[in-house]
Design a protein around this motif. Structure first.
Motif, PDB file in Angstrom:
ATOM      1  N   ARG A 265      -2.813  -0.373  -2.988  1.00 37.68           N
ATOM      2  CA  ARG A 265      -2.967  -1.096  -1.718  1.00 37.68           C
ATOM      3  C   ARG A 265      -4.364  -1.658  -1.515  1.00 37.68           C
ATOM      4  O   ARG A 265      -5.338  -1.189  -2.097  1.00 37.68           O
TER       5      ARG A 265
ATOM      6  N   LYS B  69      -7.828  -1.307   7.471  1.00 39.43           N
ATOM      7  CA  LYS B  69      -8.433  -0.489   8.510  1.00 39.43           C
ATOM      8  C   LYS B  69      -8.542   0.952   8.038  1.00 39.43           C
ATOM      9  O   LYS B  69      -7.792   1.407   7.184  1.00 39.43           O
TER      10      LYS B  69
ATOM     11  N   GLU C 266      -8.752   5.159   9.068  1.00 41.38           N
ATOM     12  CA  GLU C 266      -8.173   6.126  10.008  1.00 41.38           C
ATOM     13  C   GLU C 266      -9.163   7.276  10.113  1.00 41.38           C
ATOM     14  O   GLU C 266      -8.984   8.339   9.534  1.00 41.38           O
TER      15      GLU C 266
ATOM     16  N   ASP D 267       6.081   4.394  -0.679  1.00 42.52           N
ATOM     17  CA  ASP D 267       6.411   3.197   0.093  1.00 42.52           C
ATOM     18  C   ASP D 267       6.946   3.571   1.472  1.00 42.52           C
ATOM     19  O   ASP D 267       7.231   2.692   2.288  1.00 42.52           O
ATOM     20  N   LYS D 268       7.056   4.887   1.718  1.00 46.17           N
ATOM     21  CA  LYS D 268       7.426   5.347   3.059  1.00 46.17           C
ATOM     22  C   LYS D 268       6.263   6.132   3.657  1.00 46.17           C
ATOM     23  O   LYS D 268       5.347   5.567   4.225  1.00 46.17           O
ATOM     24  N   LYS D 269       6.275   7.443   3.483  1.00 48.08           N
ATOM     25  CA  LYS D 269       5.186   8.267   4.011  1.00 48.08           C
ATOM     26  C   LYS D 269       4.349   8.822   2.867  1.00 48.08           C
ATOM     27  O   LYS D 269       4.872   9.473   1.966  1.00 48.08           O
TER      28      LYS D 269
ATOM     29  N   PRO E 298       1.776  10.564   8.955  1.00 49.55           N
ATOM     30  CA  PRO E 298       2.591   9.628   9.753  1.00 49.55           C
ATOM     31  C   PRO E 298       2.722   8.265   9.060  1.00 49.55           C
ATOM     32  O   PRO E 298       1.791   7.788   8.419  1.00 49.55           O
ATOM     33  N   GLU E 299       3.901   7.657   9.174  1.00 51.59           N
ATOM     34  CA  GLU E 299       4.215   6.462   8.389  1.00 51.59           C
ATOM     35  C   GLU E 299       3.292   5.291   8.681  1.00 51.59           C
ATOM     36  O   GLU E 299       3.083   4.420   7.835  1.00 51.59           O
ATOM     37  N   ASP E 300       2.727   5.234   9.880  1.00 51.20           N
ATOM     38  CA  ASP E 300       1.849   4.109  10.212  1.00 51.20           C
ATOM     39  C   ASP E 300       0.418   4.309   9.713  1.00 51.20           C
ATOM     40  O   ASP E 300      -0.442   3.439   9.911  1.00 51.20           O
ATOM     41  N   VAL E 301       0.142   5.438   9.072  1.00 53.88           N
ATOM     42  CA  VAL E 301      -1.182   5.715   8.503  1.00 53.88           C
ATOM     43  C   VAL E 301      -1.052   5.654   6.982  1.00 53.88           C
ATOM     44  O   VAL E 301      -0.199   6.330   6.403  1.00 53.88           O
ATOM     45  N   LYS E 302      -1.912   4.862   6.332  1.00 62.45           N
ATOM     46  CA  LYS E 302      -1.781   4.666   4.894  1.00 62.45           C
ATOM     47  C   LYS E 302      -3.042   5.103   4.156  1.00 62.45           C
ATOM     48  O   LYS E 302      -4.162   4.881   4.617  1.00 62.45           O
TER      49      LYS E 302
END
Length: 509
Positions: A9, A13, A15, A463-465, A485-489
């Motif tokens: 990736r 941003k 975290e 590709d998910k969590k 959490p899925e929105d944190v990569k």
């Protein structure tokens, strides 16, 4: 085409505020501390992309494990390169990317001084002593990091403190007291030299290389260049350094500066260059005056090195195990972001690295000695090897753990180095998911009954969590996972370490 590589990736941003992971399974009660990892977290800026795997800007990752819970955070390392690229949307020259906005005058200054933008410390994250944390790369710059918030404490240009060395590198050996034995280049003399350096653990110094001592200076076999180096072997009494087939050529560098080529253009492959094996007495710095050679190899990572004695306690040989590529197929310029993202190198000889064992006879009276680099198991292809470092680095050992990025599904492998046909593998796969595991980090159990009594910590991109995978080091069974959490990569990482809370108290505050 599979989507696995799209997990390489480019984050936009950080975290920085820790988020709690969802723990599935049971984390061992004794496992308390922080896993730190470092790697290239951002490649893209608008419509511009840093072109090589080594060029992405550093993102530091942190998993805090406490009382069965896990908290994750990450932060871009705010280097000069990162801040200027973010502000100006200009790609600065790094390993495999050129600065199309540069002029000849700007580039010619590189001959005399390091540019401030060549400071992307995205390779490793290691402790100094038990209370300081450093991000490392292979230029003249390292960064001290605040473990609590991952912000920069200090930017250190080692060539200001070490007149004999112009660079640092990413894989210091860490001694029991927290001191480092590390390496650097010296281009101030011809032929250039490799410098072996000790950063002694001193509690009251601000800059760790203030009291650095040169252990030894090894002249290059190339008058106008140096073989690339990324790691070396260390035993109780000796340092083993391999001068290998991939050469950093000064003439190519100067030509590239004039014509605006990437720094990777300065590297060339010498397919027929025998690996030169330098053995240095680490106690007095003396270089063993024998010409040890082996077959041509390309090596990023040493696995382990140890001494072998006979019944009369005389040194017979030194064994050095490495993860090696065949220089006939290897080209460092192939490790581009695009190639990694599209999986175009999967299964090819370009990324085929296997375990090689080099036996260095120390009782042989000859001056020129050939040392076979024996391939231990050609069917196990891997990178980023680790061992039970704290107890077995420099000693006779049995187990190695590593990551397989050669074939899908990607996996973690374990090899018995005393019986290389004995191999275990943990594959990261499912019908609906794609996974990219990191280098495994071994953490020993509190009262170990065997060398492999412990767990492996593996950061897994999905590709998910994304999640932290916790494996039993004996059998590679997953005993727990901590899903972010899925929105944190997260992002791809090269190296890191685990700071156990009882030993590294300041790194866990």
């Amino acid at each position: 085409m599979s989507n696995s590589s799209k997990l390489l990736r480019s984050l936009t941003k950080s975290e920085q505020s820790p988020v709690e992971a969802n723990v599935i399974g049971e984390i061992p009660k004794w496992l308390n501390g922080t896993l730190f990892r470092n790697g290239p977290g951002r490649f893209k800026y608008g419509d511009k992309t840093y072109e090589h795997l080594f060029d992405g800007h550093s993102c530091i990752h942190k998993f805090q494990i406490k009382n069965g819970k896990v908290f994750y955070s990450n932060k871009f390392l705010e280097t000069h390169s990162y801040k200027k690229t973010l502000k100006e949307s200009r790609l600065y020259s790094v390993f495999g990317t050129i600065d199309v906005c540069s002029n000849l005058y700007e580039r010619m200054k590189l001959v005399f001084q390091w540019p401030e933008t060549l400071d992307n410390a995205n390779i490793n994250l290691v402790p100094y002593g038990n209370d300081r944390l450093f991000a490392l790369t292979e230029t003249n710059t390292m960064y001290e990091i605040d473990p609590s918030n991952l912000c920069i404490i200090n930017r250190i240009q080692i060539d200001k403190y070490l007149q004999q060395a112009t660079t640092t590198f990413a894989h210091p050996h860490i001694l029991e007291d927290g001191s480092w034995i590390t390496m650097g280049m010296n281009f101030k003399n011809f032929p250039p030299h490799y410098e072996l350096i000790e950063y002694k653990k001193v509690d009251d110094i601000k800059v760790i290389c203030e009291n650095a001592e040169i252990i030894a200076r090894v002249p290059s076999s190339h008058y106008f260049g140096l073989s690339y180096f990324h790691s070396f072997g260390l035993t109780k009494n000796y340092i083993v350094f391999l001068e290998q087939s991939i050469k950093f050529d000064v003439k190519n560098l100067l030509t590239g500066i004039f014509t605006n080529k990437a720094f990777s253009n300065a590297f060339c492959m010498l397919d027929n260059f025998p690996t030169r094996i330098h053995v240095i007495n680490r106690n007095n710095g003396q270089i063993i005056q024998k010409k040890f050679t082996s077959e041509p190899l390309v090596v990023f990572h040493h696995i382990n090195t140890y001494e072998v004695y006979d019944l009369q306690n005389n040194l017979c040989e030194i064994i050095t195990d490495v993860c090696a590529y065949d220089p006939k197929f290897f080209d460092i310029k192939n490790f581009t972001y695009e190639n990694m993202y599209t999986e175009s190198l999967l299964g090819t000889s370009a990324i085929r690295s296997t375990a090689r064992r080099i036996t260095i006879p120390m009782k042989n009276e000859d001056y020129e000695i050939y040392c076979e680099a024996k391939e231990l198991n050609p069917n196990v292809v891997f990178e980023l090897p680790v061992i039970n470092y704290s107890r077995f680095n420099g000693k006779n050992y049995q187990f190695m753990y590593a990551a397989n990025y050669f074939t899908l599904p990607f996996s973690i492998v374990k090899m018995n180095m005393q019986n290389p046909s004995e191999v275990l593998e943990k594959k990261y796969e499912s019908e609906n998911g794609k996974y990219l595991p990191s280098e495994p980090i071994f953490v020993e159990s509190p009262s170990p009954k065997s060398e492999d009594d412990g767990i492996l910590l593996v950061m897994v991109l999905s590709d998910k969590k994304d999640y932290l995978s916790i494996l039993d080091a004996k059998n590679l069974k997953e005993i727990a996972k901590a899903e972010i959490p899925e929105d944190v990569k997260g992002a791809f990482t090269f190296h890191g370490f685990f700071a156990q809370s009882d030993k590294f108290k300041k790194l866990n505050q």
